[in-house]
Design a protein around this motif. Structure first.
Motif, PDB file in Angstrom:
ATOM      1  N   ARG A  92      11.001   8.951  -3.681  1.00  0.00           N
ATOM      2  CA  ARG A  92       9.691   9.489  -3.305  1.00  0.00           C
ATOM      3  C   ARG A  92       9.177  10.345  -4.448  1.00  0.00           C
ATOM      4  NH1 ARG A  92       8.339   8.982   2.214  1.00  0.00           N
ATOM      5  NH2 ARG A  92      10.035   8.036   3.383  1.00  0.00           N
ATOM      6  N   PRO A  93       7.849  10.490  -4.575  1.00  0.00           N
ATOM      7  CA  PRO A  93       7.314  11.306  -5.670  1.00  0.00           C
ATOM      8  C   PRO A  93       7.859  12.727  -5.634  1.00  0.00           C
ATOM      9  CG  PRO A  93       5.568  10.065  -4.609  1.00  0.00           C
ATOM     10  CD  PRO A  93       6.794   9.890  -3.757  1.00  0.00           C
TER      11      PRO A  93
ATOM     12  N   ARG B 289       3.778   1.685  -1.725  1.00  0.00           N
ATOM     13  CA  ARG B 289       4.694   1.745  -2.874  1.00  0.00           C
ATOM     14  C   ARG B 289       4.411   2.887  -3.837  1.00  0.00           C
ATOM     15  NH1 ARG B 289       4.824  -4.729  -3.379  1.00  0.00           N
ATOM     16  NH2 ARG B 289       6.040  -5.025  -1.484  1.00  0.00           N
ATOM     17  N   THR B 290       3.283   3.562  -3.693  1.00  0.00           N
ATOM     18  CA  THR B 290       3.049   4.762  -4.510  1.00  0.00           C
ATOM     19  C   THR B 290       3.641   5.998  -3.846  1.00  0.00           C
ATOM     20  OG1 THR B 290       0.894   5.132  -3.487  1.00  0.00           O
ATOM     21  CG2 THR B 290       0.940   3.832  -5.531  1.00  0.00           C
ATOM     22  N   MET B 291       4.040   5.871  -2.567  1.00  0.00           N
ATOM     23  CA  MET B 291       4.600   7.001  -1.822  1.00  0.00           C
ATOM     24  C   MET B 291       6.098   6.894  -1.604  1.00  0.00           C
ATOM     25  SD  MET B 291       1.629   7.657   0.995  1.00  0.00           S
ATOM     26  CE  MET B 291       1.403   5.946   1.446  1.00  0.00           C
TER      27      MET B 291
ATOM     28  N   TRP C  72      10.378  10.972  -9.778  1.00  0.00           N
ATOM     29  CA  TRP C  72      10.716  10.552  -8.425  1.00  0.00           C
ATOM     30  C   TRP C  72      12.007  11.251  -8.002  1.00  0.00           C
ATOM     31  CZ3 TRP C  72       8.002   6.882  -5.451  1.00  0.00           C
ATOM     32  CH2 TRP C  72       6.930   6.262  -6.097  1.00  0.00           C
TER      33      TRP C  72
ATOM     34  N   PRO D 136       0.795  -1.232   0.000  1.00  0.00           N
ATOM     35  CA  PRO D 136       0.000   0.000   0.000  1.00  0.00           C
ATOM     36  C   PRO D 136       0.833   1.290   0.000  1.00  0.00           C
ATOM     37  CG  PRO D 136      -0.822  -1.535   1.660  1.00  0.00           C
ATOM     38  CD  PRO D 136       0.459  -2.084   1.140  1.00  0.00           C
TER      39      PRO D 136
ATOM     40  N   ARG E  73       5.079  15.796 -12.067  1.00  0.00           N
ATOM     41  CA  ARG E  73       4.268  14.595 -12.222  1.00  0.00           C
ATOM     42  C   ARG E  73       5.072  13.487 -12.909  1.00  0.00           C
ATOM     43  NH1 ARG E  73      -2.013  14.670 -13.594  1.00  0.00           N
ATOM     44  NH2 ARG E  73      -2.301  12.436 -13.504  1.00  0.00           N
ATOM     45  N   TYR E  74       4.906  12.282 -12.419  1.00  0.00           N
ATOM     46  CA  TYR E  74       5.553  11.074 -12.951  1.00  0.00           C
ATOM     47  C   TYR E  74       7.068  11.053 -12.745  1.00  0.00           C
ATOM     48  CZ  TYR E  74       1.014  10.854 -15.248  1.00  0.00           C
ATOM     49  OH  TYR E  74      -0.330  10.849 -15.495  1.00  0.00           O
TER      50      TYR E  74
ATOM     51  N   LYS F 104       9.609   4.110  -2.588  1.00  0.00           N
ATOM     52  CA  LYS F 104      10.118   2.848  -3.107  1.00  0.00           C
ATOM     53  C   LYS F 104      11.618   2.794  -2.891  1.00  0.00           C
ATOM     54  CE  LYS F 104      10.239   4.390  -7.947  1.00  0.00           C
ATOM     55  NZ  LYS F 104       9.804   4.090  -9.305  1.00  0.00           N
TER      56      LYS F 104
END
Length: 111
Positions: free
Chosen positions: A47-48, A27-29, A55, A25, A52-53, A31
């Motif tokens: 991290r994001p 892994r979108t925030m 890291w 849960p 956009r898109y 990695k």
């Protein structure tokens, strides 16, 4: 220089470690990734970013194979170079050092 068997073994260890370290849960925030070369690897947290898109990457630790043993390095205080971590003794087994980085008793890896 690492042989191909050792490289594949370490890749397997790292893939398992990353899978266990970051729950699905999250892994979108955040990695964990690693970059491997013939003499070691660098563990990185991502991290994001604002864009956009994209890291943002932050190097966590460098594991380097030297003289038939592994050594661990951490980023210096300026984040521009690497310093050997004197509190972690060099060891012949990669997994032993990965475990010590995970435990991070000195607080230099996981801030």
């Amino acid at each position: 220089m690492l042989d191909s068997f050792t490289i594949r073994r370490i890749q397997s260890v790292m893939n398992g470690y990353i899978h266990e370290k970051v729950p699905a849960p999250l892994r979108t925030m955040v990695k964990l990734t690693y970059q491997m070369n013939a003499s070691g690897l660098i563990l990185t947290e991502e991290r994001p970013a604002q864009e956009r898109y994209q890291w943002d990457k932050m190097d966590i630790a460098q594991f380097h194979w030297e003289g038939n043993q592994w050594k661990v390095y951490a980023k210096d205080e300026h984040g521009s170079g690497w310093n050997v971590v004197n509190t972690i003794e060099p060891a012949p087994h990669f997994e032993d050092l990965l475990e010590q980085v995970e435990q991070d008793e000195t607080g230099i890896f996981w801030r």
